[in-house]
Design a protein around this motif. Structure first.
Motif, PDB file in Angstrom:
ATOM      1  N   UNK A  65     111.434  36.635 -23.605  1.00 52.89           N
ATOM      2  CA  UNK A  65     110.687  35.748 -22.712  1.00 52.89           C
ATOM      3  C   UNK A  65     111.351  35.624 -21.348  1.00 52.89           C
ATOM      4  N   UNK A  66     112.690  35.590 -21.340  1.00 55.61           N
ATOM      5  CA  UNK A  66     113.419  35.409 -20.082  1.00 55.61           C
ATOM      6  C   UNK A  66     113.285  36.587 -19.131  1.00 55.61           C
ATOM      7  N   UNK A  67     112.751  37.707 -19.629  1.00 53.56           N
ATOM      8  CA  UNK A  67     112.583  38.884 -18.780  1.00 53.56           C
ATOM      9  C   UNK A  67     111.440  38.694 -17.786  1.00 53.56           C
ATOM     10  N   UNK A  68     110.459  37.886 -18.157  1.00 52.92           N
ATOM     11  CA  UNK A  68     109.237  37.754 -17.369  1.00 52.92           C
ATOM     12  C   UNK A  68     109.282  36.549 -16.434  1.00 52.92           C
ATOM     13  N   UNK A  69     108.478  36.623 -15.383  1.00 51.11           N
ATOM     14  CA  UNK A  69     108.254  35.459 -14.530  1.00 51.11           C
ATOM     15  C   UNK A  69     106.928  34.829 -14.932  1.00 51.11           C
ATOM     16  N   UNK A  70     106.902  33.508 -15.023  1.00 49.45           N
ATOM     17  CA  UNK A  70     105.709  32.794 -15.432  1.00 49.45           C
ATOM     18  C   UNK A  70     104.728  32.662 -14.257  1.00 49.45           C
ATOM     19  N   UNK A  71     103.457  32.958 -14.467  1.00 49.24           N
ATOM     20  CA  UNK A  71     102.480  32.740 -13.396  1.00 49.24           C
ATOM     21  C   UNK A  71     102.494  31.308 -12.877  1.00 49.24           C
ATOM     22  N   UNK A  72     102.695  30.346 -13.762  1.00 49.75           N
ATOM     23  CA  UNK A  72     102.720  28.946 -13.337  1.00 49.75           C
ATOM     24  C   UNK A  72     103.896  28.664 -12.407  1.00 49.75           C
ATOM     25  N   UNK A  73     105.015  29.389 -12.602  1.00 49.36           N
ATOM     26  CA  UNK A  73     106.177  29.206 -11.725  1.00 49.36           C
ATOM     27  C   UNK A  73     105.897  29.761 -10.332  1.00 49.36           C
ATOM     28  N   UNK A  74     105.172  30.871 -10.282  1.00 47.72           N
ATOM     29  CA  UNK A  74     104.761  31.411  -8.980  1.00 47.72           C
ATOM     30  C   UNK A  74     103.853  30.415  -8.265  1.00 47.72           C
ATOM     31  N   UNK A  75     102.909  29.855  -9.012  1.00 41.11           N
ATOM     32  CA  UNK A  75     101.994  28.873  -8.429  1.00 41.11           C
ATOM     33  C   UNK A  75     102.753  27.647  -7.927  1.00 41.11           C
ATOM     34  N   UNK A  76     103.779  27.236  -8.665  1.00 42.81           N
ATOM     35  CA  UNK A  76     104.594  26.101  -8.229  1.00 42.81           C
ATOM     36  C   UNK A  76     105.277  26.390  -6.893  1.00 42.81           C
ATOM     37  N   UNK A  77     105.757  27.628  -6.721  1.00 48.10           N
ATOM     38  CA  UNK A  77     106.416  27.978  -5.463  1.00 48.10           C
ATOM     39  C   UNK A  77     105.422  27.996  -4.307  1.00 48.10           C
ATOM     40  N   UNK A  78     104.219  28.447  -4.558  1.00 47.11           N
ATOM     41  CA  UNK A  78     103.196  28.419  -3.512  1.00 47.11           C
ATOM     42  C   UNK A  78     102.871  26.976  -3.120  1.00 47.11           C
ATOM     43  N   UNK A  79     102.814  26.104  -4.106  1.00 47.88           N
ATOM     44  CA  UNK A  79     102.581  24.694  -3.793  1.00 47.88           C
ATOM     45  C   UNK A  79     103.754  24.130  -2.984  1.00 47.88           C
ATOM     46  N   UNK A  80     104.969  24.504  -3.375  1.00 44.86           N
ATOM     47  CA  UNK A  80     106.159  24.058  -2.643  1.00 44.86           C
ATOM     48  C   UNK A  80     106.098  24.514  -1.182  1.00 44.86           C
ATOM     49  N   UNK A  81     105.707  25.754  -0.960  1.00 40.65           N
ATOM     50  CA  UNK A  81     105.597  26.262   0.401  1.00 40.65           C
ATOM     51  C   UNK A  81     104.540  25.487   1.187  1.00 40.65           C
ATOM     52  N   UNK A  82     103.432  25.199   0.531  1.00 42.55           N
ATOM     53  CA  UNK A  82     102.382  24.429   1.204  1.00 42.55           C
ATOM     54  C   UNK A  82     102.884  23.040   1.603  1.00 42.55           C
ATOM     55  N   UNK A  83     103.719  22.453   0.768  1.00 40.43           N
ATOM     56  CA  UNK A  83     104.185  21.086   0.996  1.00 40.43           C
ATOM     57  C   UNK A  83     105.459  21.018   1.834  1.00 40.43           C
ATOM     58  N   UNK A  84     106.024  22.140   2.226  1.00 44.50           N
ATOM     59  CA  UNK A  84     107.258  22.109   3.005  1.00 44.50           C
ATOM     60  C   UNK A  84     107.104  21.286   4.278  1.00 44.50           C
ATOM     61  N   UNK A  85     108.148  20.523   4.591  1.00 49.51           N
ATOM     62  CA  UNK A  85     108.188  19.806   5.856  1.00 49.51           C
ATOM     63  C   UNK A  85     108.156  20.824   7.001  1.00 49.51           C
TER      64      UNK A  85
END
Length: 234
Positions: free
Chosen positions: A197-217
């Motif tokens: 499992x640790x080999x893969x990146x979760x789609x939800x984690x990618x989505x979280x980063x996109x949300x983080x970028x959107x919310x950046x100051x």
């Protein structure tokens, strides 16, 4: 209809695209999910509140123009564009059909150009907005077997940077997410059945980063964001 912020998400399939739609819908966005196939986006439309499916081939300038015009008329001007659609393929420069490179360029690069040109004017008027692009390590390296793909992702990254340098001073955040990982989707699990499992990146984690970028100051905006599992060799 402009009571909610509006996000357009391209390339909505069973992995990253769906996760992005879910993340922004959960945050109160009216999400417009674009794909060439109706199957997945129709299911999301029925499942998620205020999520709307539209069929659109992002390599077509006219389809993008018509789609964004319909979005603007029906729902309002988009606040966020997430270009997740991707054209890909494998083979060395001697093996590929040259048409592959051109086809992928149309989706990955020209699609971004068409979309950005359609949504940016209203964002400029508003003085805010975000254009986020999902990419991968082919954007910074050209492996032998990626001759029909890597050049298009490199061009996509450079186009994104050019757009960012133009729109940033106007209050619009443009960012490129470089995904250095195998995304955890059923077809990759089938191809790599022994991978942990640790080999893969979760789609939800990618989505979280996109949300983080959107919310950046806006005093600390990122342009290039690199994502990889903790054990990835790089």
């Amino acid at each position: 209809m402009a009571d909610k912020p509006i996000a357009i998400v391209t390339g909505v399939g069973p992995g990253t695209g769906s996760a992005i739609v879910r993340r922004f819908a959960a945050e109160g966005f009216r999400v417009i999910a674009l794909a060439r196939s109706p199957d997945r986006i129709r299911a999301l439309e029925q499942e998620l509140p205020d999520t709307h499916a539209m069929i659109c081939d992002v390599s077509s300038e006219s389809q993008i123009a018509d789609t964004v015009a319909n979005i603007r008329k029906s729902y309002g001007s988009p606040n966020v564009l997430i270009h997740n659609a991707v054209g890909g393929g494998w083979g060395t420069f001697l093996e590929i059909e040259p048409k592959m490179l051109d086809r992928n360029f149309q989706v990955n690069v020209m699609g971004l150009l068409y979309l950005a040109r359609e949504v940016a004017p209203d964002m400029i008027k508003a003085g805010n907005g975000a254009i986020l692009v999902t990419g991968n390590t082919s954007a910074i390296r050209g492996k032998a077997n990626f001759a029909g793909f890597a050049p298009t992702k490199a061009a996509q990254r450079i186009l994104s940077e050019s757009i960012a340098r133009d729109l940033g001073p106007r209050g619009i955040h443009v960012a490129y997410v470089l995904i250095d990982a195998v995304i955890d989707v059923p077809r990759m699990r089938e191809r790599l059945p022994d991978a942990p499992d640790d080999f893969f990146i979760k789609p939800s984690a990618i989505a979280d980063e996109l949300w983080h970028l959107y919310k950046q100051d806006r005093s600390a905006w990122s342009f290039l964001s690199e994502l990889r599992p903790f054990g990835e060799k790089w």
